[in-house]
Scaffold this active site. Structure first.
Site, PDB file in Angstrom:
ATOM      1  N   THR A  28     115.153  36.634  28.951  1.00  0.00           N
ATOM      2  CA  THR A  28     114.293  37.594  28.230  1.00  0.00           C
ATOM      3  C   THR A  28     114.315  38.965  28.921  1.00  0.00           C
ATOM      4  O   THR A  28     114.799  39.105  30.055  1.00  0.00           O
ATOM      5  CB  THR A  28     112.821  37.118  28.235  1.00  0.00           C
ATOM      6  OG1 THR A  28     112.349  37.084  29.589  1.00  0.00           O
ATOM      7  CG2 THR A  28     112.655  35.745  27.603  1.00  0.00           C
ATOM      8  N   TYR A 158     104.633  49.471  42.952  1.00  0.00           N
ATOM      9  CA  TYR A 158     103.441  49.156  43.757  1.00  0.00           C
ATOM     10  C   TYR A 158     103.753  48.155  44.875  1.00  0.00           C
ATOM     11  O   TYR A 158     102.849  47.697  45.566  1.00  0.00           O
ATOM     12  CB  TYR A 158     102.254  48.725  42.885  1.00  0.00           C
ATOM     13  CG  TYR A 158     102.458  47.552  41.949  1.00  0.00           C
ATOM     14  CD1 TYR A 158     102.708  46.272  42.430  1.00  0.00           C
ATOM     15  CD2 TYR A 158     102.352  47.726  40.573  1.00  0.00           C
ATOM     16  CE1 TYR A 158     102.872  45.195  41.576  1.00  0.00           C
ATOM     17  CE2 TYR A 158     102.513  46.644  39.696  1.00  0.00           C
ATOM     18  CZ  TYR A 158     102.776  45.379  40.208  1.00  0.00           C
ATOM     19  OH  TYR A 158     102.931  44.307  39.366  1.00  0.00           O
TER      20      TYR A 158
HETATM   21  C1  HXC Z   1      92.868  35.085  35.060  1.00  0.00           C
HETATM   22  C2  HXC Z   1      94.587  33.588  34.678  1.00  0.00           C
HETATM   23  C3  HXC Z   1      95.110  34.417  33.655  1.00  0.00           C
HETATM   24  C4  HXC Z   1      94.403  35.627  33.363  1.00  0.00           C
HETATM   25  C5  HXC Z   1      96.391  32.665  33.835  1.00  0.00           C
HETATM   26  N1  HXC Z   1      95.405  32.521  34.753  1.00  0.00           N
HETATM   27  N2  HXC Z   1      96.233  33.819  33.167  1.00  0.00           N
HETATM   28  N3  HXC Z   1      93.476  33.920  35.376  1.00  0.00           N
HETATM   29  N4  HXC Z   1      93.311  35.924  34.097  1.00  0.00           N
HETATM   30  N5  HXC Z   1      94.841  36.462  32.428  1.00  0.00           N
HETATM   31  C6  HXC Z   1      95.209  31.394  35.647  1.00  0.00           C
HETATM   32  C7  HXC Z   1      94.943  30.095  34.897  1.00  0.00           C
HETATM   33  O1  HXC Z   1      93.577  29.983  34.536  1.00  0.00           O
HETATM   34  C8  HXC Z   1      95.363  29.057  35.945  1.00  0.00           C
HETATM   35  O2  HXC Z   1      94.387  28.901  36.936  1.00  0.00           O
HETATM   36  C9  HXC Z   1      96.547  29.736  36.649  1.00  0.00           C
HETATM   37  O3  HXC Z   1      96.411  31.148  36.392  1.00  0.00           O
HETATM   38  C10 HXC Z   1      97.880  29.259  36.084  1.00  0.00           C
HETATM   39  O4  HXC Z   1      97.890  29.506  34.700  1.00  0.00           O
HETATM   40  P1  HXC Z   1      98.811  28.664  33.681  1.00  0.00           P
HETATM   41  O5  HXC Z   1      98.643  29.260  32.336  1.00  0.00           O
HETATM   42  O6  HXC Z   1      98.541  27.200  33.863  1.00  0.00           O
HETATM   43  O7  HXC Z   1     100.268  28.933  34.309  1.00  0.00           O
HETATM   44  P2  HXC Z   1     101.687  28.933  33.638  1.00  0.00           P
HETATM   45  O8  HXC Z   1     101.656  28.241  32.291  1.00  0.00           O
HETATM   46  O9  HXC Z   1     102.634  28.444  34.683  1.00  0.00           O
HETATM   47  O10 HXC Z   1     101.962  30.484  33.332  1.00  0.00           O
HETATM   48  C11 HXC Z   1     102.226  31.367  34.396  1.00  0.00           C
HETATM   49  C12 HXC Z   1     101.717  32.776  34.086  1.00  0.00           C
HETATM   50  C13 HXC Z   1     102.251  33.241  32.678  1.00  0.00           C
HETATM   51  C14 HXC Z   1     102.172  33.680  35.185  1.00  0.00           C
HETATM   52  C15 HXC Z   1     100.201  32.724  34.028  1.00  0.00           C
HETATM   53  O11 HXC Z   1     101.724  34.526  32.385  1.00  0.00           O
HETATM   54  C16 HXC Z   1     103.759  33.284  32.622  1.00  0.00           C
HETATM   55  O12 HXC Z   1     104.397  32.276  32.310  1.00  0.00           O
HETATM   56  N6  HXC Z   1     104.371  34.447  32.954  1.00  0.00           N
HETATM   57  C17 HXC Z   1     105.841  34.606  33.006  1.00  0.00           C
HETATM   58  C18 HXC Z   1     106.316  35.914  32.468  1.00  0.00           C
HETATM   59  C19 HXC Z   1     105.592  37.149  32.956  1.00  0.00           C
HETATM   60  O13 HXC Z   1     104.482  37.044  33.504  1.00  0.00           O
HETATM   61  N7  HXC Z   1     106.217  38.306  32.744  1.00  0.00           N
HETATM   62  C20 HXC Z   1     105.645  39.571  33.124  1.00  0.00           C
HETATM   63  C21 HXC Z   1     106.366  40.119  34.279  1.00  0.00           C
HETATM   64  S1  HXC Z   1     105.970  41.805  34.297  1.00  0.00           S
HETATM   65  P3  HXC Z   1      93.304  27.680  36.903  1.00  0.00           P
HETATM   66  O14 HXC Z   1      92.564  27.798  38.200  1.00  0.00           O
HETATM   67  O15 HXC Z   1      92.439  27.927  35.699  1.00  0.00           O
HETATM   68  O16 HXC Z   1      94.092  26.392  36.792  1.00  0.00           O
HETATM   69  C22 HXC Z   1     105.948  42.442  35.827  1.00  0.00           C
HETATM   70  C23 HXC Z   1     105.935  43.962  35.746  1.00  0.00           C
HETATM   71  C24 HXC Z   1     105.157  44.655  36.781  1.00  0.00           C
HETATM   72  O17 HXC Z   1     105.971  41.779  36.810  1.00  0.00           O
HETATM   73  C25 HXC Z   1     105.080  46.147  36.637  1.00  0.00           C
HETATM   74  C26 HXC Z   1     104.919  46.699  35.255  1.00  0.00           C
HETATM   75  C27 HXC Z   1     104.861  48.181  35.180  1.00  0.00           C
HETATM   76  P1  NAP Z   2     109.789  38.982  31.263  1.00  0.00           P
HETATM   77  O1  NAP Z   2     110.663  39.137  30.064  1.00  0.00           O
HETATM   78  O2  NAP Z   2     108.491  38.265  31.105  1.00  0.00           O
HETATM   79  O3  NAP Z   2     110.660  38.308  32.400  1.00  0.00           O
HETATM   80  C1  NAP Z   2     110.175  37.388  33.344  1.00  0.00           C
HETATM   81  C2  NAP Z   2     111.118  36.195  33.344  1.00  0.00           C
HETATM   82  O4  NAP Z   2     110.792  35.336  34.447  1.00  0.00           O
HETATM   83  C3  NAP Z   2     111.034  35.346  32.079  1.00  0.00           C
HETATM   84  O5  NAP Z   2     112.328  35.186  31.532  1.00  0.00           O
HETATM   85  C4  NAP Z   2     110.501  34.000  32.551  1.00  0.00           C
HETATM   86  O6  NAP Z   2     111.094  32.931  31.801  1.00  0.00           O
HETATM   87  C5  NAP Z   2     110.937  33.999  34.013  1.00  0.00           C
HETATM   88  N1  NAP Z   2     110.092  33.145  34.849  1.00  0.00           N
HETATM   89  C6  NAP Z   2     108.756  33.163  34.977  1.00  0.00           C
HETATM   90  N2  NAP Z   2     108.348  32.201  35.809  1.00  0.00           N
HETATM   91  C7  NAP Z   2     109.456  31.556  36.232  1.00  0.00           C
HETATM   92  C8  NAP Z   2     109.692  30.463  37.117  1.00  0.00           C
HETATM   93  N3  NAP Z   2     108.696  29.827  37.734  1.00  0.00           N
HETATM   94  N4  NAP Z   2     110.974  30.087  37.326  1.00  0.00           N
HETATM   95  C9  NAP Z   2     112.006  30.714  36.713  1.00  0.00           C
HETATM   96  N5  NAP Z   2     111.841  31.742  35.867  1.00  0.00           N
HETATM   97  C10 NAP Z   2     110.582  32.162  35.634  1.00  0.00           C
HETATM   98  O7  NAP Z   2     109.414  40.416  31.880  1.00  0.00           O
HETATM   99  P2  NAP Z   2     110.315  41.677  32.302  1.00  0.00           P
HETATM  100  O8  NAP Z   2     109.500  42.868  32.017  1.00  0.00           O
HETATM  101  O9  NAP Z   2     111.675  41.567  31.753  1.00  0.00           O
HETATM  102  O10 NAP Z   2     110.375  41.510  33.893  1.00  0.00           O
HETATM  103  C11 NAP Z   2     111.591  41.322  34.589  1.00  0.00           C
HETATM  104  C12 NAP Z   2     111.457  41.808  36.011  1.00  0.00           C
HETATM  105  O11 NAP Z   2     111.213  43.206  36.027  1.00  0.00           O
HETATM  106  C13 NAP Z   2     110.310  41.172  36.795  1.00  0.00           C
HETATM  107  O12 NAP Z   2     110.698  40.962  38.127  1.00  0.00           O
HETATM  108  C14 NAP Z   2     109.244  42.233  36.732  1.00  0.00           C
HETATM  109  O13 NAP Z   2     108.329  42.144  37.798  1.00  0.00           O
HETATM  110  C15 NAP Z   2     110.108  43.481  36.836  1.00  0.00           C
HETATM  111  N6  NAP Z   2     109.457  44.702  36.386  1.00  0.00           N
HETATM  112  C16 NAP Z   2     109.297  44.936  35.047  1.00  0.00           C
HETATM  113  C17 NAP Z   2     108.722  46.132  34.652  1.00  0.00           C
HETATM  114  C18 NAP Z   2     108.563  46.478  33.199  1.00  0.00           C
HETATM  115  O14 NAP Z   2     108.064  47.573  32.900  1.00  0.00           O
HETATM  116  N7  NAP Z   2     108.980  45.652  32.278  1.00  0.00           N
HETATM  117  C19 NAP Z   2     108.282  47.050  35.610  1.00  0.00           C
HETATM  118  C20 NAP Z   2     108.448  46.762  36.962  1.00  0.00           C
HETATM  119  C21 NAP Z   2     109.050  45.577  37.341  1.00  0.00           C
HETATM  120  P3  NAP Z   2     110.395  31.502  31.553  1.00  0.00           P
HETATM  121  O15 NAP Z   2     109.041  31.779  30.995  1.00  0.00           O
HETATM  122  O16 NAP Z   2     111.347  30.815  30.591  1.00  0.00           O
HETATM  123  O17 NAP Z   2     110.366  30.803  32.870  1.00  0.00           O
END
Ligand code: HXC
Ligand code: NAP
Length: 295
Positions: A28, A158
């Protein structure tokens, strides 16, 4: 010269011919964009994450567009056994992996006092533990086989400033940056190079749904914080990533390259708020300052 060159591919054709590149979170968002471009440049790919169906669809799309080999492998990077399996399946298929892109991440906005310890763990386990799990497993293999390689870590701006409301991510990304700089020195003797990219605002569904949910993007208008006045294009990030995994960057080691249109610096400079002063007021301000006498 075109105004929007940044939306175009940058490296010459064949720049990644013969390379095998693993991208975690490659199904993704930015991981997919990097993979697509690496394949266009001649690389074969391994893309991994937790959701196999998503990976398979992305793999099909990239294969159709580029004709390269793309191997989707399910792997939760926070689980070391699964990472060792990822290494084994990758090496069985391709014989070697040349580059590891630690891109997988988890993140969401929340006041820190609302977080459970499990919520904190989940983010740190994906971002920091996931990065060191992959780095350690693949690194040991490269060192044992005397194979040179590159590692590209995706951090955030950050990672060095810290940020309120995304504290687990900030803590974890800071750790990834420290890992990048530490191993750039320690493993250079093995021919393993480490760099990082710190992206600014690059719209992806994964990030926007969790960091700017609902109408927050409209209400907060984050582009206001970007001096260049726009968000990033996926191709310009892919261009930079391709350069950093390619041999063109072979003297770049231990660097973190920010690609954010000047966003973090705008938040940092003490007098940057003077942007708000209209040009017509500067004559008056200059007069006031020049009229100051004595100490
Ligand atoms: C408070 C939360 C929460 C929320 C989840 N939790 N979301 N707590 N506020 N919004 C808590 C849950 O209650 C649970 O704790 C624990 O976190 C785990 O949640 P799960 O839903 O069981 O986990 P999981 O299904 O493994 O999902 C993981 C995840 C989810 C991180 C929460 O968002 C995910 O799958 N993310 C992957 C993709 C992603 O995040 N992409 C963005 C990257 S962007 P408890 O105690 O209740 O069990 C990035 C860019 C940065 O990094 C910079 C941008 C400019
Ligand atoms: P994204 O599409 O949500 O990408 C995150 C990916 O991580 C997903 O494909 C997810 O796939 C995978 N992932 C999450 N948990 C995982 C696990 N436990 N094991 C393996 N894979 C896992 O978001 P994105 O914006 O493209 O982010 C990509 C990278 O860029 C990240 O490192 C993010 O911190 C960085 N970044 C993004 C931005 C922005 O503006 N978009 C800014 C600064 C930094 P599954 O759910 O299938 O596991």
């Amino acid at each position: 010269m075109s105004e929007n060159m940044y939306t175009q591919p940058m490296l010459k054709e064949g720049s990644l011919d013969g390379k095998v590149i693993l991208i975690t979170g490659g199904g993704t968002g930015l991981g997919k964009a990097m993979g697509q471009y690496f394949a266009e440049l001649g690389a074969n790919l391994i893309i991994s994450s937790r959701k196999l169906d998503v990976l398979e669809n992305t793999a099909k799309e990239i294969v159709t567009k580029t004709g390269r080999i793309v191997l989707p492998i399910q792997c939760d990077v926070s689980n070391y056994d699964q990472v060792e399996n990822l290494l084994k399946v990758s090496v069985d298929k391709f014989g070697k992996v040349d580059s590891l892109v630690n891109n997988a991440a988890g993140n969401f906005i929340s006041p820190t006092e609302r977080l459970s310890n499990r919520a904190f763990d989940i983010i740190v386990n994906i971002v920091l533990k996931g990065t060191y799990n992959c780095t350690l497993a693949f690194g040991k293999d490269w060192i044992a086989k005397k194979q040179s390689a590159t590692v590209l870590n995706i951090v955030t701006t950050y990672a060095w400033t810290g940020s309120a409301y995304v504290v687990p991510s900030a803590v974890a990304k800071a750790g990834v940056l420290a890992l990048t700089r530490s191993l750039a020195v320690e493993w250079a003797k093995y021919g393993i190079r480490f760099n990082a990219i710190a992206p600014g605002l690059f719209p992806t569904k994964g990030a926007w749904d969790r960091l700017l949910p609902g109408d927050l993007a409209e209400k907060l208008n984050p582009v206001k914080k970007v001096p260049i006045g726009r968000t990033g294009e996926h191709q310009e990030l892919a261009n930079l990533a391709a350069y950093l995994v390619s041999g063109f960057s072979s003297f770049v080691n231990g660097e973190v390259i920010t690609i954010d249109g000047g966003e973090w610096l705008k938040g940092a400079g003490q007098f940057n708020m003077l942007e708000a002063i209209p040009g017509s007021m500067w004559d008056e301000i200059e007069k006031l300052v020049k009229n100051v006498k004595g100490s």
